[in-house]
Write a protein that holds these residues in place. Sequence first.
Motif, mmCIF file in Angstrom:
data_model
loop_
_atom_site.group_PDB
_atom_site.id
_atom_site.type_symbol
_atom_site.label_atom_id
_atom_site.label_comp_id
_atom_site.label_asym_id
_atom_site.label_seq_id
_atom_site.Cartn_x
_atom_site.Cartn_y
_atom_site.Cartn_z
ATOM 1 N N GLU A 178 0.823 -1.206 0.000
ATOM 2 C CA GLU A 178 0.000 0.000 0.000
ATOM 3 C C GLU A 178 0.859 1.258 0.000
ATOM 4 O OE1 GLU A 178 -2.609 -0.253 3.352
ATOM 5 O OE2 GLU A 178 -3.990 -1.613 2.327
ATOM 6 N N ASP B 167 -2.057 1.435 -4.552
ATOM 7 C CA ASP B 167 -1.952 0.167 -3.835
ATOM 8 C C ASP B 167 -1.819 -0.944 -4.872
ATOM 9 O OD1 ASP B 167 -2.387 1.601 -1.504
ATOM 10 O OD2 ASP B 167 -4.551 1.222 -1.518
ATOM 11 N N ALA C 131 -4.400 5.476 -5.063
ATOM 12 C CA ALA C 131 -4.553 5.822 -3.643
ATOM 13 C C ALA C 131 -4.055 7.241 -3.372
ATOM 14 C CB ALA C 131 -3.780 4.824 -2.777
ATOM 15 N N GLU D 218 -5.491 10.239 -3.392
ATOM 16 C CA GLU D 218 -6.305 11.074 -2.501
ATOM 17 C C GLU D 218 -6.136 10.640 -1.049
ATOM 18 O OE1 GLU D 218 -10.988 12.466 -1.928
ATOM 19 O OE2 GLU D 218 -10.368 11.338 -3.701
ATOM 20 N N ARG D 219 -6.167 9.316 -0.821
ATOM 21 C CA ARG D 219 -6.034 8.814 0.551
ATOM 22 C C ARG D 219 -4.671 9.144 1.147
ATOM 23 N NH1 ARG D 219 -5.425 3.310 0.026
ATOM 24 N NH2 ARG D 219 -3.257 3.420 0.724
ATOM 25 N N MET D 220 -3.605 8.933 0.368
ATOM 26 C CA MET D 220 -2.260 9.171 0.879
ATOM 27 C C MET D 220 -1.995 10.656 1.104
ATOM 28 S SD MET D 220 -0.875 6.297 1.437
ATOM 29 C CE MET D 220 0.789 6.894 1.748
ATOM 30 N N LEU E 217 -4.229 12.851 1.949
ATOM 31 C CA LEU E 217 -4.933 13.192 3.185
ATOM 32 C C LEU E 217 -4.158 12.692 4.399
ATOM 33 C CD1 LEU E 217 -7.377 14.290 4.691
ATOM 34 C CD2 LEU E 217 -8.528 12.097 4.293
ATOM 35 N N GLN E 218 -3.644 11.456 4.331
ATOM 36 C CA GLN E 218 -2.881 10.905 5.449
ATOM 37 C C GLN E 218 -1.641 11.742 5.731
ATOM 38 O OE1 GLN E 218 -1.993 6.783 4.687
ATOM 39 N NE2 GLN E 218 -4.090 6.104 5.012
#
Length: 256
Positions: free
Chosen positions: A75, A93, A114, A116-118, A120-121
């Motif tokens: 991931e 991922d 991924a 957008e998710r990363m 944000l993280q």
Amino acid sequence: MNSSLKTILGSHHEYLTLDRNLLIREISFAAHNYAYSAKDLNLGRDVRIAFPEFTGIEYILIDILEGRRLSFELEGIGRTLDPDRPELYVYFDLYISRYQEFEENRLIVFFEDATERMTLQQALAQRANEACLLVNSLTISQNYLDRIISSIPDALLVTTASGTIKIINKYATNLLGYSQEELINLPISTIVNNDFFLEQVNSLSPKFPDRILKDIQVSCRTKTGNFITVAFSCSAIETEIKGGKNLIYIGRDMSG
């Protein structure tokens, strides 16, 4: 690969298929977007050239091919979209599992965006780090302030505008016979026996910093019930709350 399965996968995921030698057998339309070296992503080429993430996990891939393991995933893999603009990143991922093609076990590799998710993280992690640094800085500042307050050779008290004691130094507690814990959050009138003086102090405003009370002698009540004379100099300071103020009392024992 089965044509109907290929249609479904192609509309939702980018993918590769590999044989047991890790040679690329199929490539979806946009799989090159995730390759470290897109020019090396070709049929019949070793997948490890275009995707170095496969180097070192060969034993896992063999376990999947031979049914000892169902799947494997990585991931948050990052790729630079433009070498001249390193701030442009895509994250994805990677999922690996087994399927059969003409009775031959093969690996299928799915790619899922991924970014957008990363992003944000990373933003949340950055804010958490900044908050941690701020807390550490405030802790250091508070410790420094505490040392300064403790070293003042006079009685020092800080109250809210309503007279609640919030800070008191060691000299003041020794003078009055209390511990800090006994006086914090009590009204200043617990120890200062002069309502007129307290009204004068409360009239001070941080808007007029030059207006202070200086060397006003008042009676103070000790823990044992005795009275001592203390000369207070007082001023008002602003708080972080707009329009708020704290009141500072610096006192010198006049009883001796």
